[in-house]
Write a protein that holds these residues in place. Structure first.
Motif, PDB file in Angstrom:
ATOM      1  N   VAL B 217       0.878  -1.172   0.000  1.00 46.91           N
ATOM      2  CA  VAL B 217       0.000   0.000   0.000  1.00 46.91           C
ATOM      3  C   VAL B 217       0.912   1.218   0.000  1.00 46.91           C
ATOM      4  CG1 VAL B 217      -1.640   1.321   1.407  1.00 46.91           C
ATOM      5  CG2 VAL B 217      -1.898  -1.158   1.185  1.00 46.91           C
ATOM      6  N   ASN B 218       0.603   2.207  -0.841  1.00 45.81           N
ATOM      7  CA  ASN B 218       1.517   3.330  -1.007  1.00 45.81           C
ATOM      8  C   ASN B 218       1.123   4.583  -0.233  1.00 45.81           C
ATOM      9  OD1 ASN B 218       1.217   1.864  -3.961  1.00 45.81           O
ATOM     10  ND2 ASN B 218       3.309   2.120  -3.261  1.00 45.81           N
ATOM     11  N   ALA B 219      -0.160   4.704   0.120  1.00 48.88           N
ATOM     12  CA  ALA B 219      -0.575   5.895   0.849  1.00 48.88           C
ATOM     13  C   ALA B 219      -1.702   5.532   1.798  1.00 48.88           C
ATOM     14  CB  ALA B 219      -1.032   6.982  -0.118  1.00 48.88           C
ATOM     15  N   LEU B 220      -1.793   6.289   2.867  1.00 48.20           N
ATOM     16  CA  LEU B 220      -2.790   6.010   3.891  1.00 48.20           C
ATOM     17  C   LEU B 220      -3.552   7.296   4.190  1.00 48.20           C
ATOM     18  CD1 LEU B 220      -3.752   3.801   5.917  1.00 48.20           C
ATOM     19  CD2 LEU B 220      -2.076   4.714   7.519  1.00 48.20           C
ATOM     20  N   ASP B 221      -4.857   7.265   3.978  1.00 45.50           N
ATOM     21  CA  ASP B 221      -5.690   8.440   4.222  1.00 45.50           C
ATOM     22  C   ASP B 221      -6.512   8.166   5.481  1.00 45.50           C
ATOM     23  OD1 ASP B 221      -7.608  10.364   4.309  1.00 45.50           O
ATOM     24  OD2 ASP B 221      -8.322  10.096   2.256  1.00 45.50           O
ATOM     25  N   LEU B 222      -6.162   8.862   6.568  1.00 48.46           N
ATOM     26  CA  LEU B 222      -6.776   8.579   7.871  1.00 48.46           C
ATOM     27  C   LEU B 222      -7.976   9.477   8.172  1.00 48.46           C
ATOM     28  CD1 LEU B 222      -3.498   8.146   9.948  1.00 48.46           C
ATOM     29  CD2 LEU B 222      -4.984   6.355   9.059  1.00 48.46           C
ATOM     30  N   THR B 223      -8.511  10.123   7.140  1.00 47.84           N
ATOM     31  CA  THR B 223      -9.585  11.100   7.322  1.00 47.84           C
ATOM     32  C   THR B 223     -10.616  10.750   8.386  1.00 47.84           C
ATOM     33  OG1 THR B 223      -9.336  11.846   5.076  1.00 47.84           O
ATOM     34  CG2 THR B 223     -11.460  12.286   6.109  1.00 47.84           C
ATOM     35  N   GLY B 224     -11.130   9.515   8.356  1.00 48.17           N
ATOM     36  CA  GLY B 224     -12.244   9.188   9.245  1.00 48.17           C
ATOM     37  C   GLY B 224     -11.855   8.582  10.583  1.00 48.17           C
ATOM     38  N   VAL B 225     -10.556   8.578  10.912  1.00 45.42           N
ATOM     39  CA  VAL B 225     -10.160   7.969  12.185  1.00 45.42           C
ATOM     40  C   VAL B 225     -10.383   8.979  13.309  1.00 45.42           C
ATOM     41  CG1 VAL B 225      -8.295   6.902  13.479  1.00 45.42           C
ATOM     42  CG2 VAL B 225      -8.484   6.519  11.027  1.00 45.42           C
ATOM     43  N   ALA B 226     -11.353   8.691  14.174  1.00 46.05           N
ATOM     44  CA  ALA B 226     -11.722   9.657  15.214  1.00 46.05           C
ATOM     45  C   ALA B 226     -10.829   9.520  16.450  1.00 46.05           C
ATOM     46  CB  ALA B 226     -13.178   9.469  15.597  1.00 46.05           C
ATOM     47  N   ASP B 227     -10.364   8.319  16.719  1.00 52.64           N
ATOM     48  CA  ASP B 227      -9.559   8.049  17.905  1.00 52.64           C
ATOM     49  C   ASP B 227      -8.106   8.481  17.652  1.00 52.64           C
ATOM     50  OD1 ASP B 227      -8.032   6.923  19.862  1.00 52.64           O
ATOM     51  OD2 ASP B 227      -8.900   4.918  19.719  1.00 52.64           O
ATOM     52  N   ALA B 228      -7.671   9.507  18.378  1.00 55.60           N
ATOM     53  CA  ALA B 228      -6.346  10.088  18.125  1.00 55.60           C
ATOM     54  C   ALA B 228      -5.223   9.081  18.365  1.00 55.60           C
ATOM     55  CB  ALA B 228      -6.143  11.316  19.003  1.00 55.60           C
ATOM     56  N   GLU B 229      -5.420   8.240  19.379  1.00 51.56           N
ATOM     57  CA  GLU B 229      -4.388   7.258  19.690  1.00 51.56           C
ATOM     58  C   GLU B 229      -4.231   6.241  18.554  1.00 51.56           C
ATOM     59  OE1 GLU B 229      -3.983   4.528  23.499  1.00 51.56           O
ATOM     60  OE2 GLU B 229      -4.682   6.562  23.964  1.00 51.56           O
ATOM     61  N   LEU B 230      -5.401   5.808  18.025  1.00 50.87           N
ATOM     62  CA  LEU B 230      -5.373   4.864  16.904  1.00 50.87           C
ATOM     63  C   LEU B 230      -4.707   5.516  15.700  1.00 50.87           C
ATOM     64  CD1 LEU B 230      -6.234   2.150  15.600  1.00 50.87           C
ATOM     65  CD2 LEU B 230      -8.403   3.232  15.005  1.00 50.87           C
ATOM     66  N   ALA B 231      -5.047   6.779  15.457  1.00 51.18           N
ATOM     67  CA  ALA B 231      -4.468   7.487  14.307  1.00 51.18           C
ATOM     68  C   ALA B 231      -2.951   7.525  14.409  1.00 51.18           C
ATOM     69  CB  ALA B 231      -5.038   8.900  14.225  1.00 51.18           C
ATOM     70  N   THR B 232      -2.449   7.787  15.617  1.00 54.88           N
ATOM     71  CA  THR B 232      -0.996   7.843  15.807  1.00 54.88           C
ATOM     72  C   THR B 232      -0.365   6.482  15.544  1.00 54.88           C
ATOM     73  OG1 THR B 232      -1.372   9.505  17.504  1.00 54.88           O
ATOM     74  CG2 THR B 232       0.818   8.499  17.424  1.00 54.88           C
ATOM     75  N   SER B 233      -0.995   5.439  16.075  1.00 56.96           N
ATOM     76  CA  SER B 233      -0.398   4.117  15.893  1.00 56.96           C
ATOM     77  C   SER B 233      -0.434   3.703  14.414  1.00 56.96           C
ATOM     78  CB  SER B 233      -1.110   3.079  16.760  1.00 56.96           C
ATOM     79  OG  SER B 233      -2.323   2.696  16.172  1.00 56.96           O
ATOM     80  N   LEU B 234      -1.473   4.124  13.707  1.00 55.91           N
ATOM     81  CA  LEU B 234      -1.547   3.805  12.275  1.00 55.91           C
ATOM     82  C   LEU B 234      -0.456   4.548  11.508  1.00 55.91           C
ATOM     83  CD1 LEU B 234      -5.422   3.916  11.741  1.00 55.91           C
ATOM     84  CD2 LEU B 234      -3.966   1.889  11.788  1.00 55.91           C
ATOM     85  N   GLU B 235      -0.230   5.787  11.920  1.00 58.20           N
ATOM     86  CA  GLU B 235       0.797   6.571  11.232  1.00 58.20           C
ATOM     87  C   GLU B 235       2.179   5.967  11.472  1.00 58.20           C
ATOM     88  OE1 GLU B 235       0.109  10.746  11.679  1.00 58.20           O
ATOM     89  OE2 GLU B 235       1.982  11.275  10.676  1.00 58.20           O
TER      90      GLU B 235
END
Lengths: 336, 279
Positions: B217-235
């Motif tokens: 996967v070449n890019a990740l669009d986290l637009t709809g991730v509401a949980d900030a902690e989850l967003a950080t771990s995904l990044e």
């Protein structure tokens, strides 16, 4: 089960002496239950292999791969790269095993030998680097006998074989004379395999039945026995050059033949499905088939191989997934 | 005449142009309209993996299509969406939102052959060379659609990714997935090649982490991730192979406003060529 009846068998070593005896024996083999074989193969394909068993199966499958390139466009550079990959399939992970063998055309054998065994004249490479791990363990297979059609005079086939062995091949993949087999000239096929067997000298002989051209499972069973009686060390499904390549039911029939042959003679013969096996899932299905049909004795690169090229990358990607937890991408593995 | 038997609908995934059930066989209940419920497929990690395979396979054909052709197809999506307006309204999507979503397809369709002109061009260089830059698609984009608005938010995530030739695997709103599956039916009948858009329904925290770590996967669009902690771990997982990352949008983002170019340009790679001028 479709086990071959073992009663009232003539002396198998005598069969090659007369066409009548050979035909009588081959046509006396019990017929294959087509629906039953296909159903059994399909059913064994539904087994779910997980976690540590899967990791073990992937490593075993990698060790069983005959990394193959049989193209008109093969160059010394390409086969050298392939041989290097055979020694170290995943350069990022030293725990990854090497493959079973590299399989090329006879003219490419010297270039592969250079990589697998170091430059001519001695083991161990001349450079600063030590001999690569697996050197001398990865076998060098070459197709011979006017592969893939096999439509050449016997002298040409013998010369082809001797040249490949002289160049350094320690395994020869020959094709049977399908034309003779399909017209019922079993003696001719038998004699040819015997002659090639002799020309191989110390090299192992794999006999390609080209099952896609044999039409029926009965023919596959007969051709398997014929090849084994004539001295094959391995029987192989296909050249990979006709559309119908290895299938699980064909492999099942061949596995039954090697099992029955060992029961009758005490000699163990290997099996190599080739062509069309592209994914780890497919490979694991074949391993299940082997284990359930002939048992763990055959779960070894000496007795079971995969003729494949793109399969290796999928195995490596699945292996990486298991070790890192993240799905791997094809960009991270060499293409050839 | 006897009473008709009700035609009950199963809402499935959209992967590689087909509508499979989840490989896991699971589904979950969601509210459908006023007083009925629907079964929606609950996607697993393996569904996400299959979707990436489909998106990758569709990539070269879609990126290789002419910008004009991609624009036509996006416009075709708008046509089909317009025709199904009532169906979305029946699912509880406000008519205004359906109209805005349709307009958004048209807006992005128009950008397909203009984006290279805005983002690329001839660069001035000190030498006898013609120096050109053109934007190219990043590749496979994994995206998380906002929970609301279910339709407009989803379209606003998909359209800017695919207009330039990317292919997407998108996790739809978990609470409101019916609009997403119905949009998939629109996409399937819009000449959009199979695999360009793949839609997963279910739990974000189940499918998206494997997409964030996926090497293909070449890019990740986290637009709809509401949980900030989850967003950080995904990044963090995305950093493993240097994926491009679009961060989550703030909760009260106005999806009806002019979207601007940012969503399109974030998913591009610039290719620059030097051509000797001669003479």
């Amino acid at each position: 089960m479709t086990a071959t009846a073992m009663s009232a068998r003539p002396d198998l070593t005598e069969l090659g002496r007369s066409e009548t005896a050979l035909r009588g024996f081959l046509h006396g083999l019990p017929g294959v239950d087509q629906v039953g074989a296909e159903q059994r193969a399909a059913q064994l394909g539904t087994r779910s292999i997980k976690a540590t068993a899967k990791a073990w199966a992937i490593d075993l499958a990698i060790r069983m791969v005959d990394l193959t390139t049989l193209e008109g466009a093969d160059t010394p550079g390409k086969v050298r790269a392939l041989a290097a990959k055979a020694l170290r399939p995943d350069p990022a992970d030293p725990s990854c095993p090497h493959v079973g063998a590299v399989c090329v055309y006879p003219s490419m054998v010297p270039y592969v030998a250079e990589v697998l065994r170091g430059p001519a004249g001695g083991a161990g490479s001349a450079g600063a680097e030590a001999a690569p791990a697996g050197a001398g363990v990865v076998h060098l297979a070459s197709v011979a006998t006017a592969f893939p059609a096999g439509q050449a005079p016997l002298e040409v086939k013998l010369a082809d074989t001797r040249a490949a062995v002289a160049a350094g091949a320690d395994e020869i993949d020959m094709v049977i004379n399908r034309s003779a087999f399909l017209t019922g000239r079993y003696q001719e096929v038998y004699d040819e395999v015997v002659a090639i067997r002799e020309a191989c000298g110390p090299a192992h002989l794999k006999v390609i039945l080209e099952t896609g051209e044999l039409s029926t499972y009965d023919n596959v069973r007969r051709a398997s026995w014929l090849a084994m009686l004539a001295g094959a060390d391995f029987i192989k499904t296909s050249t990979g050059k006709v559309p119908a390549a290895a299938t699980p039911p064909v492999t099942l029939v061949m596995l039954e033949a090697v099992r029955d042959f060992r029961a009758a003679t005490g000699r163990q013969v290997g099996v190599k499905p080739a062509g069309g096996i592209k994914t780890t899932k497919d490979a694991i299905k074949y391993l299940v088939l082997v284990n359930e049909t002939v048992g763990a004795d055959w779960l070894d690169p000496d007795w079971f191989r995969f003729g494949a090229s793109s399969l290796l990358n999928d195995l490596l990607m699945q292996r990486t997934k298991l070790t890192t937890g993240d799905y791997a991408g094809p960009d991270y593995f060499t293409r050839d | 005449m006897s009473e008709r038997v009700a035609v009950r609908k199963t809402y499935k995934l959209y992967i590689g142009g087909k509508f499979p059930r989840s490989e896991s066989g699971r589904s979950y209940l969601v509210q459908s309209g006023e007083n009925s419920t629907a079964n929606v497929a609950l996607a697993s990690r393996k569904d996400a993996r299959d979707a990436v395979v489909a998106a990758r396979a569709a990539g070269s054909g879609w990126a290789g299509a002419t910008a004009y052709n991609r624009g036509q197809i996006l416009y075709r999506v708008a046509e089909m969406l317009e025709g199904r307006r009532e169906q979305f309204v029946a699912l509880g999507i406000p008519g205004d939102e359906v109209d805005a979503a349709t307009d958004r397809w048209v807006w992005y369709a128009g950008w397909s052959d203009k984006l290279p002109q805005v983002r690329g061009g001839v660069n001035p260089v000190a030498g006898p060379y013609l120096n050109l830059s053109t934007p190219e698609p990043t590749g496979v984009v994994a995206a998380v659609a906002p929970a609301a608005p279910a339709l407009l938010g989803l379209v606003s995530v998909i359209a800017p990714a695919i207009v330039s030739g990317n292919t997407v695997v998108v996790a739809a709103s978990p609470t409101d997935p019916l609009a997403a599956v119905t949009l998939a039916e629109v996409l399937a009948t819009s000449d959009l090649p199979a695999g360009v858009v793949n839609i997963l329904t279910g739990r974000i925290e189940e499918t998206v982490p494997s997409l964030a770590g996926h090497r293909d996967v070449n890019a990740l669009d986290l637009t709809g991730v509401a949980d900030a902690e989850l967003a950080t771990s995904l990044e963090v997982r995305a950093a493993e192979n240097l994926k491009r990352v679009l961060r989550p949008v703030p909760p009260h983002h106005d999806w009806y406003a002019d979207p601007g170019l940012a969503r399109m340009t974030a998913l591009l790679e610039t290719k620059t060529v030097w051509h000797p001028k001669g003479g």
